[in-house]
Design a protein around this motif. Sequence first.
Motif, PDB file in Angstrom:
ATOM      1  N   LEU A 220       0.847  -1.200   0.000  1.00 13.98           N
ATOM      2  CA  LEU A 220       0.000   0.000   0.000  1.00 13.98           C
ATOM      3  C   LEU A 220       0.884   1.252   0.000  1.00 13.98           C
ATOM      4  O   LEU A 220       0.456   2.326   0.419  1.00 13.98           O
ATOM      5  N   THR A 229      -6.256   0.880  10.141  1.00 12.99           N
ATOM      6  CA  THR A 229      -6.301   1.850   9.047  1.00 12.99           C
ATOM      7  C   THR A 229      -6.195   1.170   7.690  1.00 12.99           C
ATOM      8  O   THR A 229      -6.807   1.604   6.716  1.00 12.99           O
ATOM      9  N   LEU A 232      -9.469  -0.158   5.812  1.00 14.54           N
ATOM     10  CA  LEU A 232     -10.295   0.981   5.416  1.00 14.54           C
ATOM     11  C   LEU A 232      -9.715   1.666   4.180  1.00 14.54           C
ATOM     12  O   LEU A 232     -10.435   1.983   3.221  1.00 14.54           O
ATOM     13  N   VAL A 233      -8.415   1.872   4.198  1.00 15.15           N
ATOM     14  CA  VAL A 233      -7.743   2.543   3.085  1.00 15.15           C
ATOM     15  C   VAL A 233      -7.783   1.663   1.829  1.00 15.15           C
ATOM     16  O   VAL A 233      -8.073   2.151   0.735  1.00 15.15           O
ATOM     17  N   ALA A 236     -11.256   1.845   0.427  1.00 16.27           N
ATOM     18  CA  ALA A 236     -11.496   3.142  -0.215  1.00 16.27           C
ATOM     19  C   ALA A 236     -10.846   3.170  -1.601  1.00 16.27           C
ATOM     20  O   ALA A 236     -11.446   3.633  -2.571  1.00 16.27           O
ATOM     21  N   CYS A 237      -9.633   2.652  -1.705  1.00 18.82           N
ATOM     22  CA  CYS A 237      -8.923   2.650  -2.992  1.00 18.82           C
ATOM     23  C   CYS A 237      -9.616   1.727  -3.995  1.00 18.82           C
ATOM     24  O   CYS A 237      -9.678   2.034  -5.188  1.00 18.82           O
TER      25      CYS A 237
ATOM     26  N   LYS B  96      -4.728   9.166  11.810  1.00 20.87           N
ATOM     27  CA  LYS B  96      -4.974   8.373  10.597  1.00 20.87           C
ATOM     28  C   LYS B  96      -4.541   9.137   9.348  1.00 20.87           C
ATOM     29  O   LYS B  96      -4.032   8.544   8.389  1.00 20.87           O
ATOM     30  N   GLU B  99      -0.869   8.668   8.903  1.00 21.18           N
ATOM     31  CA  GLU B  99      -0.543   7.340   8.349  1.00 21.18           C
ATOM     32  C   GLU B  99      -0.748   7.305   6.838  1.00 21.18           C
ATOM     33  O   GLU B  99       0.033   6.703   6.105  1.00 21.18           O
ATOM     34  N   VAL B 100      -1.824   7.928   6.377  1.00 19.72           N
ATOM     35  CA  VAL B 100      -2.153   7.877   4.949  1.00 19.72           C
ATOM     36  C   VAL B 100      -1.215   8.754   4.131  1.00 19.72           C
ATOM     37  O   VAL B 100      -0.868   8.412   2.996  1.00 19.72           O
ATOM     38  N   LEU B 232      -9.776  11.395   5.510  1.00 20.07           N
ATOM     39  CA  LEU B 232      -8.866  10.244   5.419  1.00 20.07           C
ATOM     40  C   LEU B 232      -9.078   9.507   4.099  1.00 20.07           C
ATOM     41  O   LEU B 232      -8.119   9.148   3.395  1.00 20.07           O
ATOM     42  N   VAL B 233     -10.340   9.298   3.749  1.00 22.53           N
ATOM     43  CA  VAL B 233     -10.673   8.581   2.518  1.00 22.53           C
ATOM     44  C   VAL B 233     -10.265   9.402   1.295  1.00 22.53           C
ATOM     45  O   VAL B 233      -9.674   8.863   0.342  1.00 22.53           O
ATOM     46  N   ALA B 236      -6.554   9.193   0.948  1.00 25.05           N
ATOM     47  CA  ALA B 236      -6.144   7.873   0.456  1.00 25.05           C
ATOM     48  C   ALA B 236      -6.367   7.780  -1.052  1.00 25.05           C
ATOM     49  O   ALA B 236      -5.509   7.278  -1.787  1.00 25.05           O
ATOM     50  N   CYS B 237      -7.514   8.286  -1.516  1.00 24.80           N
ATOM     51  CA  CYS B 237      -7.820   8.219  -2.956  1.00 24.80           C
ATOM     52  C   CYS B 237      -6.869   9.108  -3.755  1.00 24.80           C
ATOM     53  O   CYS B 237      -6.469   8.741  -4.871  1.00 24.80           O
ATOM     54  N   TYR B 240      -3.710   7.246  -4.012  1.00 31.39           N
ATOM     55  CA  TYR B 240      -3.907   6.142  -4.955  1.00 31.39           C
ATOM     56  C   TYR B 240      -3.836   6.641  -6.389  1.00 31.39           C
ATOM     57  O   TYR B 240      -3.139   6.064  -7.227  1.00 31.39           O
ATOM     58  N   MET B 245       0.101   4.900  -3.445  1.00 32.56           N
ATOM     59  CA  MET B 245      -0.464   3.904  -2.531  1.00 32.56           C
ATOM     60  C   MET B 245      -0.058   2.526  -3.010  1.00 32.56           C
ATOM     61  O   MET B 245      -0.822   1.574  -2.978  1.00 32.56           O
ATOM     62  N   GLY B 246       1.191   2.447  -3.476  1.00 30.40           N
ATOM     63  CA  GLY B 246       1.693   1.174  -3.958  1.00 30.40           C
ATOM     64  C   GLY B 246       1.403   0.978  -5.428  1.00 30.40           C
ATOM     65  O   GLY B 246       0.328   0.520  -5.797  1.00 30.40           O
TER      66      GLY B 246
END
Lengths: 247, 247
Positions: A220, A229, A232-233, A236-237, B96, B99-100, B232-233, B236-237, B240, B245-246
């Motif tokens: 990730l 976390t 959830l992440v 979401a992705c 959180k 972390e993201v 947070l979402v 993350a997006c 991504y 995000m990897g």
Amino acid sequence: MQRYFVEPEAIQQETVTITGDDVKHITRVLRMEAEDEVIVCDGVGHAYRVELTELGSEQVAGRIIEKLDTTSEARVKITLAQGLPKGDKMDLIVQKGTEVGVSRFLPVEMSRCIVQYDQKKEQKRRERWQKIAKEAAEQAHRTMIPSVGIGMTFKQLLNNLDGFDLVIVPYEGEKARGLRDVLQEHGQPEHICVVIGPEGGIADGEIEAALAAGAIPVTLGSRIMRTETAGLVAAACICYQFGEMGG
Amino acid sequence: MQRYFVEPEAIQQETVTITGDDVKHITRVLRMEAEDEVIVCDGVGHAYRVELTELGSEQVAGRIIEKLDTTSEARVKITLAQGLPKGDKMDLIVQKGTEVGVSRFLPVEMSRCIVQYDQKKEQKRRERWQKIAKEAAEQAHRTMIPSVGIGMTFKQLLNNLDGFDLVIVPYEGEKARGLRDVLQEHGQPEHICVVIGPEGGIADGEIEAALAAGAIPVTLGSRIMRTETAGLVAAACICYQFGEMGG
């Protein structure tokens, strides 16, 4: 408009019967009256606009005005198989995962779990998580309540991966293959399982067994997320990738 | 390997001096000794492998063995302007979000905030959030500590959007334009601001003012997320979308 979930059996032709804690919420918290309207979902994908007709102390009855288009469920189903975390973190995982769009939670006992799954507390905990899922689903305007499965071992999980088109395992040891690579390679999967290790991560032996069972380890990215976390992440992705996070 | 953040001034040529709470963590919690190694980050993007040389009760000294490649920061910077939520939800958002991959948090007083920003508690709260960000950054293996800005009004926020390439506002009233549409239209922005309303959402007048200031309202899909989940979402997006995000 306020939303409530009922059992499918509580909807009979034009009539809806609401029971349990929601009765108190309707009559005492919101002080609703006859002719007020609510949205009622049967928890398996149907939603209705309902006019309340009789408000009693034990149950509330209503009449269906119209069936609503149900558009809030993601087409891609996501099962979150979560290595059992410490304390009340599973509460957070179920609540936030429901908001994002997870359709099923599976608590899994893994070798680095600090807490062991307690059979005696099984029923009480599942009831608690199921209640959190219901409330979060109402708040998030979902039309289905995600289910919380019975606690299982990692081996049991691996023996039950047949129903998934894709099983991904975010794993610190995977440096090359990213979540996006895997999602973009797999077209339009219908049902994805995301396996998240507990606080201590997934053990090497577990990763090997997961690989042998067809799961795909992914990274990730370079930031290390906590167990509560990561799922959830990832969810979401996945929703974002398949156009379920707005456009 | 254990990670610690120090002020940039604590690194002088080959020597690193660790002070504060981390001394106790090194000497008493982990019981480290001379010649043990840790990773030290200066919080502005540099990371070093450090061999401990002297362990005192007030400070720990070490010698830099090598400078590490710092790859854990996302190229896209994300500022999360968060309508001040109730209770201790901001703690969760900072932890959180760190972390993201959020790089800056701005607590914003908005018209539907249930709590008002308390000037007297300002310093104490910021210190608390900054400490949470530091600990989450260490745990997430980040090389920068996200900063927590001084509380501001919504108007002050709108007057300070010049530094951003893109300002997005997830908003329930926006039904058509999705987060993905906007991100895909905007190439490779360097710095994105995400504005999240408090529990009650963003007021109509605030949306209008934000639009006038160049912000873009977006939908995050048909599921309604809580204030502490939405940022947070979205972050993350964004990560991504830009391959952070990897893969």
